[in-house]
Scaffold this motif. Structure first.
Motif, PDB file in Angstrom:
ATOM      1  N   GLN A 132       0.567  -0.920   0.307  1.00 48.55           N
ATOM      2  CA  GLN A 132       0.406   0.129   0.088  1.00 48.55           C
ATOM      3  C   GLN A 132       0.823   1.650   0.139  1.00 48.55           C
ATOM      4  OE1 GLN A 132      -3.551  -0.414   2.742  1.00 48.55           O
ATOM      5  NE2 GLN A 132      -3.936   1.809   2.659  1.00 48.55           N
ATOM      6  N   THR A 169      -8.839  -3.606   1.351  1.00 45.27           N
ATOM      7  CA  THR A 169      -7.706  -3.410   3.068  1.00 45.27           C
ATOM      8  C   THR A 169      -7.017  -2.668   3.229  1.00 45.27           C
ATOM      9  OG1 THR A 169      -6.064  -4.268   1.356  1.00 45.27           O
ATOM     10  CG2 THR A 169      -6.694  -5.514   2.625  1.00 45.27           C
ATOM     11  N   ASN A 181      -6.477  -0.356   6.820  1.00 43.91           N
ATOM     12  CA  ASN A 181      -4.801  -0.473   6.671  1.00 43.91           C
ATOM     13  C   ASN A 181      -4.656   0.791   7.066  1.00 43.91           C
ATOM     14  OD1 ASN A 181      -4.199  -3.122   5.613  1.00 43.91           O
ATOM     15  ND2 ASN A 181      -3.911  -2.455   3.900  1.00 43.91           N
ATOM     16  N   GLU A 215      -5.437   2.298  10.575  1.00 46.88           N
ATOM     17  CA  GLU A 215      -4.942   1.280  11.057  1.00 46.88           C
ATOM     18  C   GLU A 215      -3.084   2.460  11.080  1.00 46.88           C
ATOM     19  OE1 GLU A 215      -3.503  -2.107  10.904  1.00 46.88           O
ATOM     20  OE2 GLU A 215      -2.004  -2.149  11.934  1.00 46.88           O
ATOM     21  N   LYS A 216      -3.012   2.794  10.448  1.00 46.55           N
ATOM     22  CA  LYS A 216      -0.895   3.452  10.248  1.00 46.55           C
ATOM     23  C   LYS A 216      -1.691   4.885  10.663  1.00 46.55           C
ATOM     24  CE  LYS A 216      -0.129  -0.171   8.555  1.00 46.55           C
ATOM     25  NZ  LYS A 216       2.125  -0.936   9.385  1.00 46.55           N
ATOM     26  N   THR A 256       3.003  -1.755   3.471  1.00 46.00           N
ATOM     27  CA  THR A 256       2.151  -2.717   3.983  1.00 46.00           C
ATOM     28  C   THR A 256       1.677  -3.483   3.480  1.00 46.00           C
ATOM     29  OG1 THR A 256       0.086  -2.968   2.608  1.00 46.00           O
ATOM     30  CG2 THR A 256       0.489  -1.544   5.096  1.00 46.00           C
ATOM     31  N   GLU A 276       0.893  -6.637   0.237  1.00 44.35           N
ATOM     32  CA  GLU A 276      -0.514  -6.665  -0.681  1.00 44.35           C
ATOM     33  C   GLU A 276      -0.526  -7.986  -1.226  1.00 44.35           C
ATOM     34  OE1 GLU A 276      -3.141  -5.388   0.616  1.00 44.35           O
ATOM     35  OE2 GLU A 276      -2.082  -4.195   2.179  1.00 44.35           O
TER      36      GLU A 276
END
Ligand code: GLU
Length: 281
Positions: free
Chosen positions: A146, A175, A179, A182-183, A235, A237
Motif C-alpha cells: 500500500q 484492505t 490499513n 490503523e497506520k 504494507t 499486499e
C-alpha cells in the motif's frame, strides 16, 4: 390490538425474507448443470461444472489501469489480471476465449463469488486471514504494497505527513481502508465505490491523498502525469485468486497453471508487459 399488528408485521417480514432467500437460489445464472450447491461432495465439483459448461466466468476490475480496465474504444477489458484469467481459461478449457469476464469492485467481489455469479476472482485481491474465512485462495500471483498518490507538489511526502484533518480517499471493501485507519488513525477517510471515482474525487480536490496498492496507483499516474506516488509502501499486499470455499479441485487447477506459467516464462512476459519491469525473485 398493538400486539396483533406486530405479529402480522413479523409474519410479513418472515414471508418476505423467505422470498428473498428463494430468489437468491435462482441467481446461479452461469451454472448450466442446475445443481445449487457446488460444495457438497455428492454433487459435481465447480471444476466439473466449468468444464461441462465450456466457459470460465471470472470477476475482474473494469476501472483499474494495468490490472483490469475497460477500453471504451473497443469495449475490451485489458490488464494483468485479465491476462491471468485468459491463461486459466486456456489451461482449464483449452481455449482462452472460453472466458466470460464480469465486473467486480472491492466491495462486490466476495458476494458475487458467494452468489455463484463468478467462478474466480482475479481482481487485485490481497490474501488476508480475515478473507480466508470467507474464500479459498490460490498461491500468491502478484506482490504489491500500500502506498499514497498525491497531486504533484503536495506537502504530503509519506505516511508520516498524514495528520489530523488530512482527507484520505480510499475504496470500500479494500484492505487499504483498514490499513490507513490503523497506520494514520487521525486522518479522515472518505470511501468510494471504485478506483476511478476515488481518483476523480482526488482530482476534484475532495481529498488530499488517495491510498491503495502501489501497483494500482502507478496505473493512475500513467493516466494523469499531474499525480505521483510518494513514500515507501507501508504494507504487504500479496494478491491471490479467490475461489469459493471447499472447491479444492479448482484451487489445484489454478495453482497448477500458475506454476506452469512461471516455469514456461509466460508469467514473466505478462508481468513485464503490464508492469514494465521483471518480477522480483
Ligand atoms: N489489494 C487490496 C485489496 O484487496 C486493495 C486493492 C483492491 O481494492 O482491490 O483490498
Amino acid at each position: 390490538m398493538m400486539a396483533k399488528k406486530w405479529l402480522s408485521v413479523t409474519l410479513m417480514m418472515i414471508v418476505m425474507s423467505v422470498g428473498v432467500l428463494a430468489g437468491c437460489g435462482n441467481e446461479k445464472a452461469n451454472n448450466s448443470s442446475g445443481s445449487t450447491n457446488g460444495n457438497s461432495e455428492a454433487e459435481a465439483s465447480l471444476l466439473d461444472e466449468i468444464k461441462s459448461r465450456g466457459k470460465l466466468v471470472v470477476g475482474v476490475k473494469y476501472d483499474t489501469k494495468l490490472f483490469g480496465l475497460k477500453n471504451p474504444a473497443n469495449n475490451e477489458v485489458e490488464g494483468f489480471d485479465v491476462d491471468i484469467a485468459k491463461a486459466l481459461a486456456k489451461s482449464i478449457l483449452g481455449d482462452e476465449t472460453k472466458l466470460e469476464l464480469k465486473e467486480v469492485t472491492s466491495k462486490t467481489r466476495i458476494p458475487m463469488l458467494d452468489n455463484n455469479e463468478i467462478d474466480l476472482i482475479v481482481a487485485t485481491m490481497t490474501i488476508t486471514e480475515e478473507r480466508k474465512e470467507q474464500v479459498d485462495f490460490s498461491e500468491v500471483y502478484f506482490k504489491a504494497g500500500q502506498s499514497l498518490l498525491v497531486k504533484k507538489g503536495s506537502a504530503i511526502k509519506s505516511i508520516e505527513d498524514i495528520s489530523k484533518g488530512t482527507k484520505v480517499l480510499a475504496v470500500k471493501g479494500s484492505t487499504s481502508v483498514d490499513n490507513i485507519i490503523e497506520k494514520a488513525p487521525d486522518a479522515t477517510v472518505l470511501e468510494f465505490d471504485n478506483y476511478q471515482d476515488a481518483f476523480a474525487a482526488l482530482k476534484a480536490g475532495q481529498g488530499d491523498v488517495l491510498t491503495t496498492d502501489n501497483a494500482i496507483l502507478y496505473g493512475m499516474m500513467a493516466q494523469d502525469a499531474g499525480y505521483e506516488v510518494v513514500g515507501e509502501p507501508f504494507t504487504d499486499e500479496p494478491y491471490g485468486i479467490a475461489i469459493k470455499k471447499g472447491e479444492t479441485a479448482l484451487v489445484d487447477a489454478v495453482n497448477k497453471e500458475l506454476a506452469a506459467m512461471n516455469s514456461s516464462g509466460e508469467y514473466k512476459k505478462i508481468y513485464e508487459n503490464w508492469i514494465g519491469e521483471a518480477p522480483s525473485e
